[in-house]
Design a protein around this motif. Structure first.
Motif, PDB file in Angstrom:
ATOM      1  N   ALA A 105       0.851  -1.206   0.000  1.00  0.00           N
ATOM      2  CA  ALA A 105       0.000   0.000   0.000  1.00  0.00           C
ATOM      3  C   ALA A 105       0.878   1.245   0.000  1.00  0.00           C
ATOM      4  CB  ALA A 105      -0.902   0.006   1.225  1.00  0.00           C
ATOM      5  N   ARG A 106       0.403   2.286  -0.653  1.00  0.00           N
ATOM      6  CA  ARG A 106       1.144   3.548  -0.731  1.00  0.00           C
ATOM      7  C   ARG A 106       0.201   4.716  -0.470  1.00  0.00           C
ATOM      8  NH1 ARG A 106       4.199   0.044  -0.857  1.00  0.00           N
ATOM      9  NH2 ARG A 106       5.859  -0.422  -2.306  1.00  0.00           N
ATOM     10  N   VAL A 107       0.680   5.705   0.256  1.00  0.00           N
ATOM     11  CA  VAL A 107      -0.026   6.968   0.424  1.00  0.00           C
ATOM     12  C   VAL A 107       0.804   8.005  -0.332  1.00  0.00           C
ATOM     13  CG1 VAL A 107      -0.798   8.736   2.043  1.00  0.00           C
ATOM     14  CG2 VAL A 107      -0.966   6.316   2.667  1.00  0.00           C
ATOM     15  N   LEU A 108       0.224   8.546  -1.388  1.00  0.00           N
ATOM     16  CA  LEU A 108       0.939   9.498  -2.232  1.00  0.00           C
ATOM     17  C   LEU A 108       0.508  10.913  -1.909  1.00  0.00           C
ATOM     18  CD1 LEU A 108       0.503   7.595  -5.605  1.00  0.00           C
ATOM     19  CD2 LEU A 108       2.426   7.470  -4.011  1.00  0.00           C
ATOM     20  N   THR A 109       1.478  11.791  -1.760  1.00  0.00           N
ATOM     21  CA  THR A 109       1.165  13.184  -1.439  1.00  0.00           C
ATOM     22  C   THR A 109       1.721  14.153  -2.479  1.00  0.00           C
ATOM     23  OG1 THR A 109       3.131  13.321  -0.049  1.00  0.00           O
ATOM     24  CG2 THR A 109       1.060  12.751   1.031  1.00  0.00           C
ATOM     25  N   ARG A 110       2.336  13.637  -3.517  1.00  0.00           N
ATOM     26  CA  ARG A 110       2.849  14.502  -4.581  1.00  0.00           C
ATOM     27  C   ARG A 110       1.964  14.332  -5.821  1.00  0.00           C
ATOM     28  NH1 ARG A 110       5.043  11.170  -8.099  1.00  0.00           N
ATOM     29  NH2 ARG A 110       5.884   9.184  -7.408  1.00  0.00           N
ATOM     30  N   PRO A 111       1.938  15.313  -6.692  1.00  0.00           N
ATOM     31  CA  PRO A 111       1.112  15.193  -7.890  1.00  0.00           C
ATOM     32  C   PRO A 111       1.547  14.010  -8.763  1.00  0.00           C
ATOM     33  CG  PRO A 111       1.799  17.457  -7.575  1.00  0.00           C
ATOM     34  CD  PRO A 111       2.558  16.618  -6.583  1.00  0.00           C
ATOM     35  N   VAL A 112       0.590  13.217  -9.173  1.00  0.00           N
ATOM     36  CA  VAL A 112       0.823  12.056 -10.026  1.00  0.00           C
ATOM     37  C   VAL A 112      -0.308  12.013 -11.053  1.00  0.00           C
ATOM     38  CG1 VAL A 112       0.990   9.538 -10.054  1.00  0.00           C
ATOM     39  CG2 VAL A 112       1.874  10.793  -8.105  1.00  0.00           C
ATOM     40  N   ASP A 113      -0.019  11.494 -12.223  1.00  0.00           N
ATOM     41  CA  ASP A 113      -1.054  11.323 -13.238  1.00  0.00           C
ATOM     42  C   ASP A 113      -2.040  10.266 -12.743  1.00  0.00           C
ATOM     43  OD1 ASP A 113      -2.640  10.782 -15.432  1.00  0.00           O
ATOM     44  OD2 ASP A 113      -0.977  10.714 -16.847  1.00  0.00           O
ATOM     45  N   ASN A 114      -3.272  10.655 -12.505  1.00  0.00           N
ATOM     46  CA  ASN A 114      -4.271   9.738 -11.954  1.00  0.00           C
ATOM     47  C   ASN A 114      -4.517   8.516 -12.838  1.00  0.00           C
ATOM     48  OD1 ASN A 114      -4.635  11.261  -9.697  1.00  0.00           O
ATOM     49  ND2 ASN A 114      -6.446  12.303 -10.454  1.00  0.00           N
ATOM     50  N   ARG A 115      -4.351   8.660 -14.137  1.00  0.00           N
ATOM     51  CA  ARG A 115      -4.566   7.514 -15.027  1.00  0.00           C
ATOM     52  C   ARG A 115      -3.562   6.397 -14.742  1.00  0.00           C
ATOM     53  NH1 ARG A 115      -4.448  11.200 -20.153  1.00  0.00           N
ATOM     54  NH2 ARG A 115      -2.808  11.938 -18.813  1.00  0.00           N
ATOM     55  N   GLU A 116      -2.327   6.766 -14.435  1.00  0.00           N
ATOM     56  CA  GLU A 116      -1.326   5.756 -14.082  1.00  0.00           C
ATOM     57  C   GLU A 116      -1.709   5.037 -12.796  1.00  0.00           C
ATOM     58  OE1 GLU A 116       2.654   7.315 -13.969  1.00  0.00           O
ATOM     59  OE2 GLU A 116       2.310   8.532 -15.754  1.00  0.00           O
ATOM     60  N   LEU A 117      -2.216   5.798 -11.833  1.00  0.00           N
ATOM     61  CA  LEU A 117      -2.627   5.195 -10.563  1.00  0.00           C
ATOM     62  C   LEU A 117      -3.811   4.256 -10.753  1.00  0.00           C
ATOM     63  CD1 LEU A 117      -2.404   8.287  -8.196  1.00  0.00           C
ATOM     64  CD2 LEU A 117      -0.777   6.404  -8.423  1.00  0.00           C
ATOM     65  N   MET A 118      -4.748   4.657 -11.605  1.00  0.00           N
ATOM     66  CA  MET A 118      -5.923   3.816 -11.827  1.00  0.00           C
ATOM     67  C   MET A 118      -5.539   2.473 -12.439  1.00  0.00           C
ATOM     68  SD  MET A 118      -8.862   6.394 -13.058  1.00  0.00           S
ATOM     69  CE  MET A 118      -9.158   7.901 -12.183  1.00  0.00           C
ATOM     70  N   TRP A 119      -4.628   2.493 -13.395  1.00  0.00           N
ATOM     71  CA  TRP A 119      -4.201   1.233 -14.021  1.00  0.00           C
ATOM     72  C   TRP A 119      -3.481   0.340 -13.019  1.00  0.00           C
ATOM     73  CZ3 TRP A 119      -5.881  -0.974 -18.209  1.00  0.00           C
ATOM     74  CH2 TRP A 119      -6.463  -0.192 -19.200  1.00  0.00           C
ATOM     75  N   ALA A 120      -2.763   0.937 -12.073  1.00  0.00           N
ATOM     76  CA  ALA A 120      -1.983   0.160 -11.111  1.00  0.00           C
ATOM     77  C   ALA A 120      -2.816  -0.313  -9.922  1.00  0.00           C
ATOM     78  CB  ALA A 120      -0.810   0.993 -10.602  1.00  0.00           C
ATOM     79  N   ALA A 121      -3.934   0.344  -9.647  1.00  0.00           N
ATOM     80  CA  ALA A 121      -4.713   0.071  -8.435  1.00  0.00           C
ATOM     81  C   ALA A 121      -5.604  -1.160  -8.575  1.00  0.00           C
ATOM     82  CB  ALA A 121      -5.576   1.276  -8.086  1.00  0.00           C
ATOM     83  N   ASP A 122      -5.679  -1.937  -7.500  1.00  0.00           N
ATOM     84  CA  ASP A 122      -6.591  -3.086  -7.446  1.00  0.00           C
ATOM     85  C   ASP A 122      -7.979  -2.673  -6.987  1.00  0.00           C
ATOM     86  OD1 ASP A 122      -4.636  -4.977  -8.202  1.00  0.00           O
ATOM     87  OD2 ASP A 122      -3.858  -4.967  -6.155  1.00  0.00           O
ATOM     88  N   VAL A 123      -8.059  -1.574  -6.243  1.00  0.00           N
ATOM     89  CA  VAL A 123      -9.337  -1.072  -5.729  1.00  0.00           C
ATOM     90  C   VAL A 123      -9.241   0.456  -5.642  1.00  0.00           C
ATOM     91  CG1 VAL A 123      -8.679  -1.309  -3.294  1.00  0.00           C
ATOM     92  CG2 VAL A 123     -11.090  -1.308  -3.912  1.00  0.00           C
ATOM     93  N   PHE A 124     -10.362   1.121  -5.879  1.00  0.00           N
ATOM     94  CA  PHE A 124     -10.429   2.583  -5.774  1.00  0.00           C
ATOM     95  C   PHE A 124     -11.106   2.940  -4.464  1.00  0.00           C
ATOM     96  CE2 PHE A 124     -12.822   6.516  -6.183  1.00  0.00           C
ATOM     97  CZ  PHE A 124     -11.901   7.385  -6.749  1.00  0.00           C
ATOM     98  N   VAL A 125     -10.475   3.797  -3.687  1.00  0.00           N
ATOM     99  CA  VAL A 125     -11.082   4.329  -2.469  1.00  0.00           C
ATOM    100  C   VAL A 125     -11.046   5.841  -2.613  1.00  0.00           C
ATOM    101  CG1 VAL A 125     -10.958   4.493   0.041  1.00  0.00           C
ATOM    102  CG2 VAL A 125     -10.220   2.392  -1.111  1.00  0.00           C
ATOM    103  N   GLY A 126     -12.224   6.464  -2.601  1.00  0.00           N
ATOM    104  CA  GLY A 126     -12.244   7.907  -2.782  1.00  0.00           C
ATOM    105  C   GLY A 126     -13.592   8.508  -2.473  1.00  0.00           C
ATOM    106  N   ASP A 127     -13.662   9.796  -2.698  1.00  0.00           N
ATOM    107  CA  ASP A 127     -14.919  10.502  -2.453  1.00  0.00           C
ATOM    108  C   ASP A 127     -15.704  10.567  -3.751  1.00  0.00           C
ATOM    109  OD1 ASP A 127     -13.610  12.378  -3.973  1.00  0.00           O
ATOM    110  OD2 ASP A 127     -13.655  13.949  -2.471  1.00  0.00           O
TER     111      ASP A 127
END
Length: 93
Positions: A28-50
């Motif tokens: 698990a990672r907690v990211l606090t710097r700007p990252v391209d969200n599309r890259e995160l979505m492809w890498a993520a097994d589950v989405f947790v958000g508002d």
């Protein structure tokens, strides 16, 4: 990825540290710097958000999502609210 410096959304809570404690797992990672969200979505097994538009984009991957609907933050226009209702199971407080 979240805005830890936004008082409107943080409620005065240091979310960065709280999330680091909650997600202290090797995969698990907690990211606090700007990252391209599309890259995160492809890498993520589950989405947790508002209830942002990010969950709508993530739903196209047909992966599990946990969406928190904050009653203090308006959902926006009715179209967005309808898309949220169609793409996720809403669990009341």
């Amino acid at each position: 990825l979240f805005e830890s410096n936004s008082e409107r959304y943080s409620g005065g809570i240091d979310w960065e540290n709280r999330l680091r404690e909650a997600f202290a797992f090797p995969n698990a990672r907690v990211l606090t710097r700007p990252v391209d969200n599309r890259e995160l979505m492809w890498a993520a097994d589950v989405f947790v958000g508002d209830h942002s538009s990010q969950h709508i984009e993530y739903s196209t991957l047909f992966r599990p999502m946990i969406v928190y609907v904050n009653p203090k933050v308006p959902l926006g226009d009715p179209t967005h609210q309808a898309l949220l209702s169609e793409s996720a199971h809403i669990v009341p407080d």
